[in-house]
Write an enzyme that holds these catalytic residues in place. Structure first.
Site, PDB file in Angstrom:
ATOM      1  N   CYS A 138     -34.823 -22.459 -14.065  1.00 25.81           N
ATOM      2  CA  CYS A 138     -35.787 -21.574 -13.411  1.00 25.81           C
ATOM      3  C   CYS A 138     -35.303 -21.169 -12.025  1.00 25.81           C
ATOM      4  O   CYS A 138     -35.456 -21.916 -11.056  1.00 25.81           O
ATOM      5  CB  CYS A 138     -37.152 -22.265 -13.321  1.00 25.81           C
ATOM      6  SG  CYS A 138     -38.397 -21.234 -12.522  1.00 25.81           S
TER       7      CYS A 138
ATOM      8  N   CYS B  90     -37.988 -20.931  -9.384  1.00 32.49           N
ATOM      9  CA  CYS B  90     -38.438 -22.214  -8.825  1.00 32.49           C
ATOM     10  C   CYS B  90     -37.388 -22.812  -7.891  1.00 32.49           C
ATOM     11  O   CYS B  90     -37.730 -23.362  -6.850  1.00 32.49           O
ATOM     12  CB  CYS B  90     -38.687 -23.239  -9.934  1.00 32.49           C
ATOM     13  SG  CYS B  90     -39.417 -22.594 -11.428  1.00 32.49           S
ATOM     14  N   ASP B  91     -36.128 -22.750  -8.272  1.00 25.28           N
ATOM     15  CA  ASP B  91     -35.110 -23.563  -7.609  1.00 25.28           C
ATOM     16  C   ASP B  91     -34.063 -22.782  -6.817  1.00 25.28           C
ATOM     17  O   ASP B  91     -33.240 -23.387  -6.127  1.00 25.28           O
ATOM     18  CB  ASP B  91     -34.391 -24.444  -8.660  1.00 25.28           C
ATOM     19  CG  ASP B  91     -35.358 -25.400  -9.345  1.00 25.28           C
ATOM     20  OD1 ASP B  91     -36.317 -25.830  -8.674  1.00 25.28           O
ATOM     21  OD2 ASP B  91     -35.175 -25.697 -10.532  1.00 25.28           O
TER      22      ASP B  91
END
Ligand code: NAP
Length: 308
Positions: free
Chosen positions: A131, A134-135
């Protein structure tokens, strides 16, 4: 008999439980074998509103569960083995029990496809991610790789250019599955470097507990030497598989296996509602899943009111 049963304990399922609980519907929630869902496998979540410092994925899910329980949800551990949507009330068979329910909220999520390497699982959360949204932020100024040739890979590659020094886009063919517009955007971004006709043979270095590089090979030339690429992060974006095995043949699914919804969260069977990644081919975010869980619970409540 239950008014509402929920299958899935990610943000969609737990938000549905909070709303159904607060509507006095005393939902039962089947948690599956990874209570908390995909967020359990991530580290810090920085894009869920309300947590300006970020929150650990496992903490966020524990809080959501606590909130659902507070409003009367009964959480049941273990996997659901079978659902029968052909009878009324619906039947849910899980380990050692059969539950009957008037409405069902399906929030079973989707699983990211994996490369299938041992090093990939050992380094997940330690430089390997599925992701970018997200990261990506954690890779500021670093060399990263993204694997895949579809819209997700190209979109995530573009997103990663905001943080990374270079984004190496690794695709197993020389033709992209992605739309032409995404290809054109990626090609015109000078931070993206294309490495085509390449598969990831291994991710280094699990023994150091972090990503230090990739071993790449040309799939058409098995005899060729593996090539080393130094990167500090690798994003695997080779598609998702919706977790719809339980309802295959009972609910309308799209050609990729996602639940088809219409009018909010309604599925092809009256009284069955879908929430989260199991029907979301596009956004797949914790916050969008939570929002659709809210919608499904409100739709279920309305359905119960009018079908009484
Ligand atoms: P996808 O279109 O199925 O693409 C998956 C990519 O991963 C393909 O290029 C595939 O290679 C590659 N791949 C699959 N298994 C692999 C493996 N084991 N090793 C190496 N490479 C592998 O999946 P997606 O990109 O997640 O997109 C899913 C759907 O969502 C699509 O319909 C897409 O258009 C849509 N989507 C739309 C947007 C947008 O409109 N903004 C954004 C994201 C996704 P091959 O090409 O060789 O098969």
């Amino acid at each position: 008999m239950r008014d509402v049963a929920i299958i899935g304990s990610g943000p969609a399922g737990l938000t549905a439980a909070v709303y159904a609980g607060r509507a006095n519907l005393r939902p039962v929630l089947f948690e599956g074998n990874q209570p908390g869902g995909q967020l359990i496998t991530t580290t810090t979540v920085e894009n869920f509103p309300g947590f300006p410092e970020g929150i650990e994925g496992s903490d966020l899910m524990a809080r959501m569960k606590e909130q659902a329980i507070r409003f009367g949800t009964e959480a049941v551990g273990g996997m659901v083995q079978k659902v029968d949507l052909s009878r009324r009330p619906f039947q849910i068979h899980s380990e050692g029990r059969v539950e009957e329910c008037r409405t069902l909220i399906l929030a079973t999520g989707a699983s990211s496809k994996k490369l299938g390497l041992a090093s990939e699982s050992r380094l997940t959360g330690r430089g390997v991610s599925t992701c970018a949204t997200c990261d990506g932020f954690f890779f500021r100024g670093q060399e990263v790789a993204i694997v895949g040739g579809g819209d997700s890979a190209l979109e995530e590659a573009l997103f990663l250019t905001r943080f990374a020094k270079t984004v190496h886009l690794i695709h197993r063919r020389d033709k992209f599955r992605a739309s032409k517009i995404m290809q054109a955007r990626a090609e015109s971004n000078e931070k993206i470097r294309f490495i085509l006709n390449a598969v990831v043979e291994d991710i280094l270095d699990p023994d150091q507990g972090k990503v230090t590089g990739l071993l790449l090979r040309n799939p058409a030339d098995a005899a060729s030497a593996a090539r080393h690429l130094a990167v500090e992060g690798v994003f695997v974006a080779i598609g998702h598989v919706p977790n719809t095995d339980l309802v295959r043949g009972q609910l309308e699914l799209d050609p990729n296996g996602y639940v088809v919804v219409r009018e909010g969260s309604r599925t092809s069977v009256d009284g069955v509602f879908a929430a989260g990644d199991v029907h979301d081919t596009r956004y797949k975010q914790a916050i969008t899943a939570a929002a659709s869980g809210c919608r499904a619970a409100m739709d279920a409540e309305k359905y119960l009111e009018f079908s009484a």
